[in-house]
Write a protein that holds these residues in place. Structure first.
Motif, short mmCIF file in Angstrom:
data_model
loop_
_atom_site.label_atom_id
_atom_site.label_comp_id
_atom_site.label_asym_id
_atom_site.label_seq_id
_atom_site.Cartn_x
_atom_site.Cartn_y
_atom_site.Cartn_z
N MET A 191 1.82 45.77 53.03
CA MET A 191 1.42 47.05 52.44
C MET A 191 2.04 47.20 51.06
O MET A 191 3.12 46.67 50.80
N PRO A 192 1.36 47.95 50.19
CA PRO A 192 1.95 48.18 48.87
C PRO A 192 3.16 49.11 48.96
O PRO A 192 3.28 49.89 49.90
N LEU A 193 4.03 49.01 48.00
CA LEU A 193 5.16 49.91 47.88
C LEU A 193 4.80 50.98 46.86
O LEU A 193 4.48 50.66 45.72
N LYS A 194 4.83 52.24 47.27
CA LYS A 194 4.48 53.36 46.38
C LYS A 194 5.42 54.52 46.65
O LYS A 194 5.82 54.77 47.79
N THR A 195 5.76 55.22 45.59
CA THR A 195 6.52 56.46 45.69
C THR A 195 5.88 57.48 44.74
O THR A 195 4.93 57.16 44.03
N CYS A 196 6.44 58.66 44.72
CA CYS A 196 5.92 59.70 43.82
C CYS A 196 5.92 59.24 42.37
O CYS A 196 5.06 59.64 41.59
N SER A 197 6.83 58.38 41.99
CA SER A 197 6.90 57.92 40.60
C SER A 197 5.69 57.07 40.21
O SER A 197 5.44 56.86 39.03
N ASP A 198 4.91 56.59 41.19
CA ASP A 198 3.73 55.78 40.92
C ASP A 198 2.44 56.61 40.82
O ASP A 198 1.38 56.06 40.54
N ALA A 199 2.52 57.89 41.06
CA ALA A 199 1.33 58.74 41.12
C ALA A 199 0.72 58.95 39.73
O ALA A 199 1.43 59.10 38.74
N THR A 200 -0.61 58.96 39.69
CA THR A 200 -1.36 59.28 38.48
C THR A 200 -2.48 60.24 38.88
O THR A 200 -2.72 60.48 40.06
N SER A 201 -3.20 60.76 37.91
CA SER A 201 -4.28 61.69 38.23
C SER A 201 -5.40 61.02 39.02
O SER A 201 -6.08 61.68 39.80
N LEU A 202 -5.59 59.72 38.84
CA LEU A 202 -6.63 59.01 39.58
C LEU A 202 -6.11 58.34 40.85
O LEU A 202 -6.90 58.01 41.74
N ASN A 203 -4.82 58.11 40.93
CA ASN A 203 -4.21 57.50 42.11
C ASN A 203 -3.05 58.39 42.58
O ASN A 203 -1.89 58.14 42.26
N LYS A 204 -3.41 59.41 43.34
CA LYS A 204 -2.41 60.37 43.81
C LYS A 204 -1.59 59.75 44.95
O LYS A 204 -2.01 58.79 45.58
N VAL A 205 -0.43 60.33 45.20
CA VAL A 205 0.45 59.88 46.26
C VAL A 205 0.78 61.06 47.16
O VAL A 205 1.06 62.16 46.68
N ILE A 206 0.72 60.82 48.46
CA ILE A 206 1.25 61.76 49.45
C ILE A 206 2.42 61.03 50.09
O ILE A 206 2.24 60.02 50.75
N GLN A 207 3.61 61.51 49.84
CA GLN A 207 4.84 60.86 50.32
C GLN A 207 5.44 61.69 51.44
O GLN A 207 5.79 62.84 51.25
N ILE A 208 5.54 61.08 52.63
CA ILE A 208 6.13 61.74 53.80
C ILE A 208 7.45 61.05 54.09
O ILE A 208 7.49 59.84 54.30
N GLN A 209 8.53 61.84 54.09
CA GLN A 209 9.84 61.24 54.30
C GLN A 209 10.77 62.16 55.08
O GLN A 209 10.62 63.38 55.04
N TYR A 210 11.71 61.55 55.77
CA TYR A 210 12.70 62.29 56.53
C TYR A 210 13.74 62.88 55.59
O TYR A 210 14.18 62.24 54.64
N SER A 211 14.13 64.12 55.88
CA SER A 211 15.21 64.78 55.15
C SER A 211 15.72 65.93 56.01
O SER A 211 14.97 66.51 56.79
N GLU A 212 16.97 66.24 55.86
CA GLU A 212 17.53 67.41 56.55
C GLU A 212 17.00 68.71 55.93
O GLU A 212 17.00 69.75 56.59
N GLN A 213 16.57 68.65 54.68
CA GLN A 213 16.07 69.83 53.97
C GLN A 213 14.55 69.78 53.90
O GLN A 213 13.98 68.91 53.25
N PRO A 214 13.85 70.72 54.55
CA PRO A 214 12.39 70.72 54.48
C PRO A 214 11.90 71.11 53.09
O PRO A 214 12.48 71.94 52.42
N LEU A 215 10.82 70.45 52.69
CA LEU A 215 10.22 70.72 51.39
C LEU A 215 8.79 70.22 51.40
O LEU A 215 8.50 69.15 51.93
N MET A 216 7.90 71.00 50.82
CA MET A 216 6.56 70.53 50.53
C MET A 216 6.23 71.03 49.14
O MET A 216 6.17 72.23 48.89
N ASN A 217 6.08 70.09 48.20
CA ASN A 217 5.70 70.50 46.86
C ASN A 217 4.76 69.46 46.24
O ASN A 217 4.67 68.34 46.71
N TYR A 218 4.08 69.91 45.22
CA TYR A 218 3.15 69.04 44.49
C TYR A 218 3.58 69.03 43.03
O TYR A 218 3.66 70.08 42.39
N LYS A 219 3.89 67.84 42.54
CA LYS A 219 4.36 67.70 41.17
C LYS A 219 3.94 66.33 40.65
O LYS A 219 4.08 65.32 41.35
#
Length: 120
Positions: free
Chosen positions: A66-94
């Motif tokens: 599988m490819p390796l992708k994170t939010c830093s790889d996102a572009t307007s044509l290739n968006k990223v939805i990143q789901i990750q574990y954290s003690e602090q809940p957050l959902m944002n789009y940036k």
């Protein structure tokens, strides 16, 4: 219960997600808490028009094909939805990336809120 999800704000519209050519759904496969949220996310796939590519946040044996992708790889044509574990809940789009993070319970609630918002 939909009322239990009313305090979760969805930071991106379905139309905005569908404006991409491709969406990378990226997660940390090594974290078992991610699996339930990932399986639940499959319910959103029928309403997403771009090609969906499952990707990994970190390199591991389970991610060898599988490819390796994170939010830093996102572009307007290739968006990223990143789901990750954290003690602090957050959902944002940036910067063309929808970041969903939290404990297993948080992730499930956030994905359920997305399903509810995008199915109506």
């Amino acid at each position: 219960n939909p009322n239990d999800l009313s305090n979760i704000t969805i930071p991106i519209t379905l139309q905005e997600l569908n404006s991409a050519n491709k969406i990378y759904l990226t997660l940390d496969i090594e974290k078992p808490d991610i699996n339930n949220a990932y399986l639940l996310f499959q319910n959103i796939l029928p309403v997403l028009k771009p090609q969906i590519v499952t990707a990994c946040i970190n390199d591991s044996a389970k991610c060898s094909d599988m490819p390796l992708k994170t939010c830093s790889d996102a572009t307007s044509l290739n968006k990223v939805i990143q789901i990750q574990y954290s003690e602090q809940p957050l959902m944002n789009y940036k910067n063309n990336c929808l970041l969903i993070q939290g404990t297993q319970k948080d992730l499930i609630r956030q994905v359920e809120a997305l399903i509810l918002a995008y199915r109506l």
